[in-house]
Design a protein around this motif. Structure first.
Motif, short mmCIF file in Angstrom:
data_model
loop_
_atom_site.label_atom_id
_atom_site.label_comp_id
_atom_site.label_asym_id
_atom_site.label_seq_id
_atom_site.Cartn_x
_atom_site.Cartn_y
_atom_site.Cartn_z
N THR A 189 9.98 10.75 28.01
CA THR A 189 10.32 10.70 26.39
C THR A 189 10.13 12.11 25.77
OG1 THR A 189 9.95 8.22 26.41
CG2 THR A 189 9.59 9.72 24.35
N GLU A 190 9.21 12.74 26.19
CA GLU A 190 8.89 14.00 25.37
C GLU A 190 9.93 14.98 25.86
OE1 GLU A 190 5.22 17.43 25.36
OE2 GLU A 190 5.00 15.59 26.16
N LEU A 191 10.41 14.91 27.33
CA LEU A 191 11.33 15.85 27.76
C LEU A 191 12.67 15.65 26.82
CD1 LEU A 191 12.32 18.11 29.50
CD2 LEU A 191 12.75 16.14 31.31
N VAL A 192 13.14 14.45 26.79
CA VAL A 192 14.50 13.98 26.06
C VAL A 192 14.22 14.52 24.51
CG1 VAL A 192 15.55 12.18 24.99
CG2 VAL A 192 14.82 12.05 27.63
N ILE A 193 13.02 14.20 24.02
CA ILE A 193 13.07 14.57 22.38
C ILE A 193 13.12 16.14 22.42
CG2 ILE A 193 11.55 14.73 20.31
CD1 ILE A 193 12.94 12.01 21.10
N SER A 194 12.56 16.87 23.28
CA SER A 194 12.47 18.49 23.27
C SER A 194 13.90 18.92 23.46
CB SER A 194 11.58 19.09 24.19
OG SER A 194 11.96 18.59 25.62
N MET A 195 14.64 18.20 24.26
CA MET A 195 15.93 18.71 24.70
C MET A 195 16.99 18.49 23.43
SD MET A 195 16.94 18.39 28.63
CE MET A 195 16.04 19.52 29.88
N ILE A 196 16.87 17.41 22.77
CA ILE A 196 17.62 17.00 21.50
C ILE A 196 17.28 18.14 20.53
CG2 ILE A 196 17.68 15.16 19.69
CD1 ILE A 196 17.36 13.16 21.72
N ASP A 197 15.94 18.63 20.24
CA ASP A 197 15.57 19.34 19.21
C ASP A 197 16.46 20.69 19.63
OD1 ASP A 197 13.90 17.59 18.13
OD2 ASP A 197 12.18 18.40 18.95
N LEU A 198 16.62 20.90 20.80
CA LEU A 198 17.36 22.25 20.90
C LEU A 198 18.84 22.27 20.64
CD1 LEU A 198 15.53 23.15 24.68
CD2 LEU A 198 15.29 24.12 22.42
N ILE B 56 24.44 19.07 17.02
CA ILE B 56 24.42 17.88 16.44
C ILE B 56 24.70 17.60 15.15
CG2 ILE B 56 22.93 15.60 16.04
CD1 ILE B 56 21.19 16.65 18.41
N ASP B 57 24.23 18.60 14.10
CA ASP B 57 24.85 18.62 12.93
C ASP B 57 26.13 18.86 12.64
OD1 ASP B 57 22.14 17.99 11.89
OD2 ASP B 57 21.65 19.85 11.58
N GLU B 58 26.70 19.70 13.71
CA GLU B 58 28.22 19.76 13.43
C GLU B 58 29.14 18.63 14.02
OE1 GLU B 58 28.63 23.30 15.96
OE2 GLU B 58 27.99 24.57 14.32
N ALA C 128 22.45 11.76 30.44
CA ALA C 128 22.78 10.54 30.39
C ALA C 128 21.70 9.31 30.25
CB ALA C 128 22.88 10.23 32.25
N ILE C 129 20.35 9.85 30.25
CA ILE C 129 19.35 8.98 29.39
C ILE C 129 19.45 8.45 28.11
CG2 ILE C 129 16.96 8.92 28.82
CD1 ILE C 129 16.28 10.19 31.62
N MET D 183 25.59 11.68 20.57
CA MET D 183 26.04 12.70 20.50
C MET D 183 25.07 13.96 20.93
SD MET D 183 27.39 12.44 16.55
CE MET D 183 28.82 11.73 15.70
N ALA D 184 23.94 13.77 20.72
CA ALA D 184 22.85 14.75 21.32
C ALA D 184 22.99 14.72 22.71
CB ALA D 184 21.72 14.07 20.89
N GLY D 185 23.01 13.47 23.47
CA GLY D 185 23.52 13.44 24.87
C GLY D 185 24.46 14.37 25.41
N ALA D 186 25.71 14.22 24.52
CA ALA D 186 26.93 14.88 24.97
C ALA D 186 26.51 16.33 24.98
CB ALA D 186 28.06 14.49 24.07
#
Length: 227
Positions: free
Chosen positions: A128-137, A142-144, A192-193, A217-220
């Protein structure tokens, strides 16, 4: 869906050889391959991935709107208001109609919902922490997507979920000397997660729907930047 995340989470917890690669046992990979094959042909995934791609592309023909309102069962009288609220909350509309007090969902609130969802799906704390950290990057990208200044190619979300598994399966089946390790780049797995976890909440409540759309969108974007 929860079984897919359980398989990924189990392998990510116990068999990483480095932070960039996730390794699966034969049994784990076989189970994951079977579950992914079923999932990408499900109505939930087909409809959800189409919805998110349409939202990023402007929904000019109103197909995403029809899916959303049909799934939520909104009356014709309420439909325009509910859809406008969803678009404003997502960030794809800057409408300031006087009756609406809806505001764009902030990143911190989205991150909180995403963490809650992953935990409820049985994803362990480290993943979970890894997913959130990658989303933050990927916040800028994502905003676009949210504001429709960037688009997702149609069919791309399916590729995110299926291609890492298919590529490894094809490599394994075509090898005369069976490959010794079944490994997938962790960043592709995180993409994928993120997609798998969120198609389940797209058409529940407004905020979960918005969070699910943002997260897909973040996963993409996570998968698109993977090596």
């Amino acid at each position: 869906m929860s079984r897919i995340l359980s398989e990924i989470s189990k392998s990510s917890r116990s068999k990483n050889v480095c932070e960039d690669i996730t390794v699966f046992s034969d049994a784990e990979f076989s189970e994951l391959n079977h579950l992914i094959e079923e999932y990408i042909h499900s109505k939930q995934f087909i409809e959800g991935s189409f919805f998110v791609e349409e939202m990023s592309n402007g929904d000019s023909e109103g197909r995403a709107k029809r899916i959303y309102l049909d799934r939520l069962g909104k009356s014709r009288v309420m439909s325009s208001m509910k859809w406008a609220d969803f678009e404003t909350r997502l960030g794809s509309s800057d409408s300031t109609t006087s009756y609406r007090r809806t505001e764009r969902m902030e990143n911190d609130y989205f991150r909180n919902l995403e963490s809650r969802l992953l935990r409820s799906c049985g994803v362990n704390a480290n993943v979970t922490e890894l997913v959130i950290s990658m989303i933050d990057l990927q916040n800028k990208q994502i905003d676009e997507l949210r504001s429709r200044r960037r688009q997702l190619r149609r069919g791309f979300i399916k590729e995110i979920v299926f291609n890492p598994i298919r590529s490894l399966r094809d490599k394994f089946e075509s090898s005369t000397n069976k490959i010794s390790r079944l490994e997938i780049p962790t960043q592709k797995l995180v993409g994928a997660i993120t997609v798998v976890s969120d198609t389940s909440v797209l058409f529940t409540t407004r905020d979960w729907g918005v969070a699910g759309t943002i997260s897909t969108m973040a996963g993409a974007m996570i998968a698109a930047t993977a090596q």
